[in-house]
Enzyme design. Structure first.
Site, short mmCIF file in Angstrom:
data_model
loop_
_atom_site.label_atom_id
_atom_site.label_comp_id
_atom_site.label_asym_id
_atom_site.label_seq_id
_atom_site.Cartn_x
_atom_site.Cartn_y
_atom_site.Cartn_z
N GLY A 124 0.80 -1.22 0.00
CA GLY A 124 0.00 0.00 0.00
C GLY A 124 0.84 1.27 0.00
N THR A 126 0.38 4.00 -3.06
CA THR A 126 -0.21 5.11 -3.82
C THR A 126 -1.45 5.70 -3.13
OG1 THR A 126 0.53 3.94 -5.80
CG2 THR A 126 -0.99 5.77 -6.14
N THR A 132 2.41 9.95 -7.99
CA THR A 132 3.75 9.37 -7.97
C THR A 132 4.64 10.01 -6.92
OG1 THR A 132 3.42 9.28 -10.37
CG2 THR A 132 5.57 8.66 -9.56
N GLU A 246 10.62 -5.02 -7.62
CA GLU A 246 9.30 -5.04 -8.28
C GLU A 246 9.44 -4.65 -9.76
OE1 GLU A 246 6.65 -2.04 -6.76
OE2 GLU A 246 4.89 -2.95 -7.66
C1 LIG Z 1 -4.06 -1.60 -12.20
C2 LIG Z 1 -3.17 -0.86 -11.26
C3 LIG Z 1 -2.60 -1.54 -10.18
C4 LIG Z 1 -1.82 -0.84 -9.24
N1 LIG Z 1 -1.35 -1.49 -8.12
C5 LIG Z 1 -0.76 -0.77 -7.13
C6 LIG Z 1 -0.43 -1.38 -5.86
O1 LIG Z 1 -0.66 -2.57 -5.65
N2 LIG Z 1 0.11 -0.59 -4.89
C7 LIG Z 1 0.35 0.74 -5.07
O2 LIG Z 1 0.82 1.37 -4.13
N3 LIG Z 1 0.07 1.34 -6.26
C8 LIG Z 1 -0.48 0.62 -7.28
N4 LIG Z 1 -0.79 1.21 -8.49
C9 LIG Z 1 -0.53 2.65 -8.65
C10 LIG Z 1 0.56 2.93 -9.67
O3 LIG Z 1 1.81 2.65 -9.12
C11 LIG Z 1 0.37 4.39 -10.10
O4 LIG Z 1 -0.83 4.46 -10.87
C12 LIG Z 1 1.54 4.88 -10.91
O5 LIG Z 1 2.69 4.94 -10.10
C13 LIG Z 1 1.25 6.27 -11.47
O6 LIG Z 1 0.78 7.12 -10.45
P1 LIG Z 1 -0.56 7.95 -10.64
O7 LIG Z 1 -1.60 7.04 -11.18
O8 LIG Z 1 -0.88 8.64 -9.38
O9 LIG Z 1 -0.19 8.99 -11.76
P2 LIG Z 1 0.26 10.50 -11.57
O10 LIG Z 1 1.41 10.58 -10.63
O11 LIG Z 1 -0.96 11.30 -11.27
O12 LIG Z 1 0.78 10.81 -13.03
C14 LIG Z 1 -0.13 10.87 -14.16
C15 LIG Z 1 0.69 11.00 -15.43
O13 LIG Z 1 1.45 12.21 -15.39
C16 LIG Z 1 2.83 11.94 -15.55
N5 LIG Z 1 3.59 12.84 -14.68
C17 LIG Z 1 3.35 13.15 -13.37
N6 LIG Z 1 4.26 14.02 -12.93
C18 LIG Z 1 5.11 14.29 -13.95
C19 LIG Z 1 6.27 15.11 -14.12
N7 LIG Z 1 6.74 15.85 -13.12
N8 LIG Z 1 6.87 15.13 -15.33
C20 LIG Z 1 6.40 14.38 -16.36
N9 LIG Z 1 5.31 13.58 -16.26
C21 LIG Z 1 4.67 13.54 -15.08
C22 LIG Z 1 3.04 10.50 -15.17
O14 LIG Z 1 4.15 9.95 -15.85
C23 LIG Z 1 1.72 9.87 -15.60
O15 LIG Z 1 1.79 9.47 -16.94
C24 LIG Z 1 -1.54 0.53 -9.45
C25 LIG Z 1 -2.08 1.20 -10.57
C26 LIG Z 1 -2.88 0.52 -11.46
C27 LIG Z 1 -3.49 1.28 -12.63
#
Ligand SMILES: Cc1cc2nc3c(=O)[nH]c(=O)nc-3n(C[C@H](O)[C@H](O)[C@H](O)COP(=O)(O)OP(=O)(O)OC[C@H]3O[C@@H](n4cnc5c(N)ncnc54)[C@H](O)[C@@H]3O)c2cc1C
Length: 388
Positions: A124, A126, A132, A246
């Site tokens: 856990g 995100t 991110t 991972e």
């Molecule tokens: C099916 C699925 C399973 C998952 N399983 C897990 C899990 O088990 N545990 C867990 O903790 N998380 C999990 N995740 C979360 C996953 O790790 C995040 O979705 C991923 O790290 C991206 O974060 P975000 O969705 O918040 O995107 P955001 O951080 O909101 O980013 C959105 C987009 O903007 C881009 N971006 C953001 N900031 C910048 C920047 N400064 N410069 C350029 N580009 C940028 C990113 O590259 C991305 O393309 C899962 C996600 C999915 C969809």
């Protein structure tokens, strides 16, 4: 390592995984996919045959083989048309416990995780508002006597409904009260069986692939202080090497996916006849398949390199990230090529290609998105100015 020798590494292990996967053919995954059901039978079989405990040292009942062997397991799972996403966290999540847990915690959990009796599938990190930027997580654990009281929210936490334990990242000191943004973050081991309904609510999220991912809500969840892993406030550092493991493992899954698509496309192109000859006789069909093979072979070498460094004790952060990026791009190219090669049949459920196409798309976003990898390389490797 040559392309051929890569595919021949750990031959017995690969053969064993292939044999297991043959018992879980496309029809099994298609049915699960339709109902968005968790592959309990597949995960239980993988665990009971010991494939999920290859990273756990022998003294705790695992096979202690290391990350390179684990990549071979997951690559074969994916090449066989199966999906390791339902189970792969059982491999790397225990790393935080193994490296930073107390002797008592390791003795309590690791043998049961190794035997498959305890499922440690949930990780856990995100949160909806932090994305991110992990240092901005807000889920907070307040110390009260011999417990932590946890409040907050997580999103995209996969397999939470199918896990007995969760490695949970929380703040124990607010970001603004810390000298460094990475300070004040801690790792708790949460027993999901006790937590559910007692401060933890799980809400499934339906997605374009069958991934059992969820949203978690913490409302005064009490976690024993004895479940703190390592020192309070040092958790960010603890999870980093787990994240590298991972990324390398997921890169291996992408290599498996890419090989699945290349195998299927080559077989189909060799037999499907249009205009009186196999479509694969046309270079317009051959070349994308060959290109996918070239890209996959190069990415596989990057995955092997990262896994080898990791096994030698190097955190391999940059190599893990680069391998994940190359492998996820190779698998996506191969997926697109495979759909195109199959024409209309690429869209038919019974061919498994559209399902694998949806599944492999995830890996350019999770566990880390491509832009963040490029940003790491640009600023940490090339010394370019930081943009955030
Ligand atoms: C099916 C699925 C399973 C998952 N399983 C897990 C899990 O088990 N545990 C867990 O903790 N998380 C999990 N995740 C979360 C996953 O790790 C995040 O979705 C991923 O790290 C991206 O974060 P975000 O969705 O918040 O995107 P955001 O951080 O909101 O980013 C959105 C987009 O903007 C881009 N971006 C953001 N900031 C910048 C920047 N400064 N410069 C350029 N580009 C940028 C990113 O590259 C991305 O393309 C899962 C996600 C999915 C969809």
């Amino acid at each position: 390592m040559t392309a051929a020798s890569h595919e021949q590494s750990f031959p017995d292990l690969r053969e064993g995984v292939r044999r297991l996967c043959a018992g879980f053919p496309g029809a099994y995954w298609q049915e699960l996919d339709r109902d968005r059901r968790y592959p309990t039978e597949f995960v239980t079989t993988l665990a009971s045959e010991g494939w999920l405990s290859v990273l756990i040292p022998e003294e705790y009942g695992g096979s202690g083989l290391g990350l390179a062997a684990a990549t071979a397991v997951l690559e074969e799972v994916h090449r066989s048309g199966c999906n390791g996403g339902a189970a792969h966290a059982q491999m790397y999540t225990m790393g935080t416990l193994l490296r930073h847990g107390s002797a008592a915690q390791k003795a309590q959990y690791l043998p049961a995780v190794a035997s498959g009796a305890l499922r440690l599938q949930a990780f856990g990190v995100t949160e909806p508002t932090s994305g991110t930027d992990t240092t901005r997580i807000r889920t907070f654990a307040r110390r009260e006597g011999d417990h932590y009281v946890v409040n907050g929210q997580k999103i995209w936490i996969s397999r939470a409904e199918h896990s007995d334990l969760m490695v949970l990242l929380v703040r124990t000191t607010a970001r603004e009260d810390c000298a460094k943004s990475t300070d004040g973050i801690s790792v708790l081991m949460v027993d999901m069986r006790e937590a559910l309904g007692n401060g933890l609510t799980i809400r499934p999220i339906r997605t374009m692939l069958n991934h059992a991912t969820t949203e978690l809500f913490f409302d005064d969840l009490r976690v024993p202080a004895a479940n703190l892993i390592g020192e309070e406030g040092k958790g960010f550092r603890y999870i980093l090497s787990g994240m590298n493991a991972e990324r390398i493992l997921i890169a291996a899954e992408c290599i498996g996916d890419a090989r699945f698509f290349i195998d299927r496309a080559s077989a189909y192109a060799g037999t499907r006849e249009v205009f009186g000859r196999p479509i694969g006789q046309n270079q317009g069909v051959q070349f994308p398949i060959a290109r996918a093979y070239v890209q996959t072979t190069a990415a596989a070498l990057a995955v092997d390199h990262a896994a080898r460094l990791f096994d030698e004790g190097d955190p391999a952060g940059t190599e893990a990230n680069m391998a994940k990026m190359l492998a996820s791009e190779a698998s996506w190219y191969a997926a697109d090529m495979c759909v195109q090669t199959h024409g209309g049949f690429g869209f038919a459920e019974e061919y498994d290609i559209e399902r694998k196409f949806r599944e492999t798309r995830l890996y350019q976003v999770a566990p880390i998105s491509t832009n963040l990898i490029l940003s790491h390389v640009a600023t940490h490797v090339l010394g370019l100015p930081k943009s955030f």
